[in-house]
Design a protein around this motif. Structure first.
Motif, mmCIF file in Angstrom:
data_model
loop_
_atom_site.group_PDB
_atom_site.id
_atom_site.type_symbol
_atom_site.label_atom_id
_atom_site.label_comp_id
_atom_site.label_asym_id
_atom_site.label_seq_id
_atom_site.Cartn_x
_atom_site.Cartn_y
_atom_site.Cartn_z
ATOM 1 N N ARG A 153 -12.779 12.917 26.092
ATOM 2 C CA ARG A 153 -12.113 12.180 27.178
ATOM 3 C C ARG A 153 -12.997 12.173 28.415
ATOM 4 N N VAL B 230 0.862 -1.178 0.000
ATOM 5 C CA VAL B 230 0.000 0.000 0.000
ATOM 6 C C VAL B 230 0.902 1.233 0.000
ATOM 7 N N ALA B 231 0.289 2.390 -0.113
ATOM 8 C CA ALA B 231 1.060 3.622 -0.156
ATOM 9 C C ALA B 231 1.970 3.715 1.068
ATOM 10 N N ARG C 82 -4.112 1.354 6.941
ATOM 11 C CA ARG C 82 -5.513 0.977 6.722
ATOM 12 C C ARG C 82 -5.813 0.910 5.231
ATOM 13 N N GLY C 83 -4.855 1.350 4.409
ATOM 14 C CA GLY C 83 -5.057 1.293 2.963
ATOM 15 C C GLY C 83 -5.703 2.560 2.473
ATOM 16 N N ALA C 84 -5.202 3.066 1.378
ATOM 17 C CA ALA C 84 -5.747 4.312 0.849
ATOM 18 C C ALA C 84 -7.026 4.038 0.076
ATOM 19 N N ALA C 85 -7.696 5.101 -0.264
ATOM 20 C CA ALA C 85 -8.930 4.979 -1.026
ATOM 21 C C ALA C 85 -8.642 4.387 -2.392
ATOM 22 N N ALA C 86 -9.502 3.489 -2.837
ATOM 23 C CA ALA C 86 -9.379 2.955 -4.186
ATOM 24 C C ALA C 86 -10.141 3.884 -5.120
ATOM 25 N N CYS D 3 2.512 8.802 -4.307
ATOM 26 C CA CYS D 3 1.326 8.371 -3.565
ATOM 27 C C CYS D 3 1.594 8.242 -2.064
ATOM 28 N N PHE E 294 3.957 11.035 17.601
ATOM 29 C CA PHE E 294 2.605 11.406 17.178
ATOM 30 C C PHE E 294 2.466 11.391 15.651
ATOM 31 N N ILE F 51 -14.369 4.456 -1.537
ATOM 32 C CA ILE F 51 -14.317 3.111 -0.997
ATOM 33 C C ILE F 51 -13.070 3.015 -0.147
ATOM 34 N N LEU F 52 -13.256 2.710 1.090
ATOM 35 C CA LEU F 52 -12.119 2.705 1.997
ATOM 36 C C LEU F 52 -11.857 1.313 2.533
ATOM 37 N N LEU G 273 2.132 -0.991 -6.081
ATOM 38 C CA LEU G 273 1.194 -0.244 -5.264
ATOM 39 C C LEU G 273 -0.170 -0.870 -5.498
ATOM 40 N N ILE G 274 -0.705 -1.501 -4.470
ATOM 41 C CA ILE G 274 -1.790 -2.435 -4.692
ATOM 42 C C ILE G 274 -3.155 -1.755 -4.690
ATOM 43 N N ASN G 275 -3.298 -0.659 -3.967
ATOM 44 C CA ASN G 275 -4.632 -0.083 -3.802
ATOM 45 C C ASN G 275 -5.300 0.228 -5.131
ATOM 46 N N LEU H 251 -3.944 14.205 11.532
ATOM 47 C CA LEU H 251 -3.080 14.930 12.474
ATOM 48 C C LEU H 251 -3.884 16.033 13.170
ATOM 49 N N LYS H 252 -4.846 16.591 12.430
ATOM 50 C CA LYS H 252 -5.644 17.664 13.013
ATOM 51 C C LYS H 252 -6.656 17.150 14.026
ATOM 52 N N THR H 253 -7.221 15.976 13.749
ATOM 53 C CA THR H 253 -8.309 15.515 14.623
ATOM 54 C C THR H 253 -7.883 14.447 15.618
ATOM 55 N N ALA H 254 -6.646 13.925 15.472
ATOM 56 C CA ALA H 254 -6.225 12.871 16.389
ATOM 57 C C ALA H 254 -6.288 13.392 17.821
ATOM 58 N N PRO H 255 -6.919 12.641 18.703
ATOM 59 C CA PRO H 255 -7.012 13.104 20.076
ATOM 60 C C PRO H 255 -5.643 13.102 20.737
ATOM 61 N N PRO H 256 -5.406 14.013 21.681
ATOM 62 C CA PRO H 256 -4.107 14.064 22.337
ATOM 63 C C PRO H 256 -3.878 12.812 23.170
ATOM 64 N N PRO I 17 -10.221 17.722 20.717
ATOM 65 C CA PRO I 17 -11.535 17.387 21.271
ATOM 66 C C PRO I 17 -11.463 16.937 22.725
#
Lengths: 246, 440
Positions: free
Chosen positions: B6, A120-121, A203-207, A151, A192, B179-180, B230-232, A229-234, B2
């Motif tokens: 927590r 994957v990427a 998790r694999g990129a979008a196809a 990619c 982080f 599609i994810l 690159l498989i995706n 990175l913006k939404t990841a909880p601390p 957020p």
């Protein structure tokens, strides 16, 4: 055991490649922070691999100083089989040489990304505390023509006097470049950024959804990492100093 | 950042039904939220609380209401770790409580990665049966799961008991922009973007899960999908527009690869033909490209009970193996080909599937076989015994059997008795459910 004794299912690979500045200016606390971060990241990557039946992360670490070194050897390694060896800082900042070296291994036929079941990427992480002392433009141009680089999830951390403009050129997305001036913060920041991006990429990129042969937007993975990175909880700091500055 | 996502230890939160809970500690974290161990303040019972990162929830109010509806309708069966009660909104987010599942349940992904193994063939087949029954119950209640994949199951390795997790996201699926991730589990028509997930597409995913559970590899991953690249970008081709079963009867270009797809190569010859046929039908080009021929849960159920009644020990090496009524199967350990002397052929087909049981020492029949209205695949009702020169069928059920010989003479067998399995004999299991002994 018969049919109960199954072999592990074939997984795809997610290469996570670290480009680490080991030039003389990193000596002392910053290098210590990098070593601590890298050591701490390995078990987290192992745990990610243990939970993901689709994709397996493998890593490579390239340091650049007056020259470049693949400290993990001539292929990607499974984090489970790698023991972190502390890096030392010396010499100048041959970032351009590192880009060329990276470009060489981002290849199926004569590089690192050769897993039979596909990859994957990748994640490419760049860390520096300065600016390139060689011609980085040629190396970067070579990378830009490389489909794996295109990619990849490209992320970077600048420390101290780093030239973050170069880092932004490298990632192609200002939102995946983070900066700190505090060596204590550096460990957390490396962790982080690399863990978040590894999680997104593995998790694999979008196809592509429109046309069978259409390539997905090459920036998808980097953009997805920027959003994460913006939404990841601390997370809780691994600080041991109760007086640590906020 | 957020902060509201927590919760603090000892924090108290009110549930919608007026009860309240206290946070004990964190159990885990997923993409959508954190799971905490909590305690119900009235009964002091433990529960798990899923607490959402609200910014990761699309349309939170609709999501909340959908969960509320699902809670009111109740779980389709006890296999579902169903939301039990919602919390009130706290600082713009919310959660729901569910039961905590015991530690002996292991994620299905751990089985795929060979970190956990089933204790017996019976446990493995039970797990398949339990998954099928759960989805039958789900579909009968009018739900679709929509994004069935390997991450949704936890399985107990000794007995094959199954818990189905992540039952909160039903509404969220199908709304994502692209599609994810789990393209490998989606029906090809969903991967192609032709239609949104529905019951039929769930059935494709169920077929994939069952194949992976029993055979141990992915049904569409073989020589053709082995692209060291690159498989995706190939996902749509491999799982959408040009999918091909690794054991396709007419096209062998996607055969499993020696050394890579080890399970498929080793174990496909060890599963009985009726299961091979079911998988071939599920992953035929008709199914993959036109959505035709997918098996309903009911059909899988009949086939899997038959598979459960195929479990015996290899007479050469003693390993467990599947025995087929009227064909040869291979012992996965010593590679012997074994064929039984004959089989019990049931008079009634079920869902148009012929029901039979091989005559081989140790084969078990279940309440299911005693009564064609029963789907009880757990309660043992009979076992095949062997003595030098003859086979018998011991009645372990409460049904009174009537055995009829070829010349018309009859005899009855009650619990504990053994019926001799003679050529051409018929056994009436007591509910108008009869089987004939057929030689091979």
């Amino acid at each position: 055991m018969g049919m109960l004794d199954k072999a592990e299912i074939l997984r795809r690979m997610c290469p996570v490649i670290f480009l680490l500045d080991a030039s003389g200016s990193m000596a002392g606390a910053p290098m210590g922070a990098v070593n601590a971060a890298m050591e701490g990241i390995l078990p987290e990557l192992i745990s990610m691999n243990n939970d993901n039946p689709d994709v397996e992360i493998e890593i490579a670490v390239l340091t650049f100083h007056s020259g470049t070194d693949w400290v993990t050897g001539s292929s990607l390694v499974n984090p489970e089989n790698y023991v972190w060896k502390d890096l030392d800082a010396r010499g100048v900042t041959s970032m351009g040489a590192a880009f060329k070296e990276l470009e060489k291994v981002l290849s199926v036929s004569h590089g690192f990304v050769n897993r039979a079941s596909g990859s994957v990427a990748p994640v490419i992480f760049l860390l520096t505390d300065g600016e390139p002392t060689d011609n980085y433009q040629d190396g970067l141009q070579a990378l830009r023509d490389n489909n794996w680089y295109k990619c990849a999830a490209k992320v970077a951390v600048g420390y101290g006097q780093s030239n973050d403009a170069v880092l932004r050129e490298f990632t192609g997305n200002p939102e995946t470049v983070l900066h700190t001036n505090d060596p204590k913060d550096l460990t957390n920041l490396i962790r982080f950024v690399t863990i978040t991006s590894s999680m997104v990429a593995s998790r694999g990129a979008a196809a592509p959804v429109n046309d069978a042969d259409a390539a997905a937007d090459p920036n998808d993975t980097t953009n997805a990492v920027a959003a994460a990175l913006k939404t990841a909880p601390p997370v809780l700091s691994n600080s041991t100093d109760p007086d640590e500055e906020w | 950042m957020p902060q509201n996502s927590r919760l603090r230890r000892s924090q108290e939160i009110n549930l919608l039904d007026g009860r309240s809970i206290t946070v004990i500690d964190k159990l885990g974290e997923g993409g959508q939220g954190t799971v905490y161990r909590v305690c119900l303040n009235d009964t002091m019972e433990d529960r798990a609380l899923k607490w959402y990162f609200i910014e990761k929830v699309r349309n939170p109010h609709a999501f909340y209401n959908n969960l509320k509806d699902n809670i009111e309708k109740g779980a389709p069966s006890s296999a579902f770790v169903w939301p039990e009660e919602l919390t009130e909104w706290v600082d713009g987010t919310f959660g729901y409580i569910m039961r905590i599942f015991p530690g002996q349940y292991k994620d299905f992904s751990k089985y795929l990665m060979a970190r956990v193994k089933f204790g017996s063939y019976g446990a493995m087949v039970n797990a398949a049966l339990n998954i099928v029954s759960a989805f039958k119950a789900l579909h009968n209640k009018g739900y679709n799961y929509q994004d069935l994949n390997d991450g949704n199951f936890s399985i107990e390795p000794r007995m094959g008991d199954v818990l189905i997790c992540d039952n909160d996201n039903i509404m969220g699926h199908g709304q994502s922009s692209g599609i994810l991730g789990k393209a490998r589990y989606m029906a090809p028509e969903v991967v192609r973007g032709d239609i949104a997930p529905n019951r039929q597409t769930d059935r494709f995913s169920l077929g994939v899960i069952l194949f992976m559970l029993l055979v141990g590899d992915h049904p569409l991953e073989g020589a053709k999908t082995n692209v060291p690249a690159l498989i995706n970008k190939y996902d749509k081709k491999f799982f959408g527009t040009e999918p091909l079963f690794i054991f396709d009867e007419n096209d062998n270009s996607n055969m499993p690869v020696q050394g890579l797809h080890k399970n498929a190569i080793s174990f496909w010859p060890c599963i009985p033909k009726f299961m091979q046929k079911a998988f071939s039908k599920s992953f035929s080009q008709e199914s993959l490209l036109k959505g035709a021929g997918r098996l309903q849960e009911q059909e899988w159920l009949h086939l899997l009970v038959q598979l459960k009644s195929s479990i015996a020990k290899c007479p050469r090496c003693g390993s467990e193996m599947f025995i087929e009524s009227n064909g040869e199967t291979m012992c996965p350990d010593c590679k012997s080909l074994i064929k039984p002397v004959g089989y019990l052929k049931f008079a009634k087909r079920r869902s148009n599937i012929e029901i039979s049981v091989p005559i081989f020492e140790g084969i078990r029949l279940y309440e299911y076989h005693m009564n064609d209205g029963s789907e009880d695949y757990q309660t043992e009702a009979a076992v095949v015994l062997a003595k030098p020169g003859k086979f018998g069928l011991q009645n372990c059920s409460r049904h009174l059997w009537t055995v009829t010989a070829v010349d018309g003479r009859t005899s009855t067998r009650q619990q504990g008795d053994v019926a001799i399995l003679g050529l051409g004999f018929k056994i009436d299991f007591g509910n108008g459910n009869t089987a004939e002994i057929v030689p091979n």
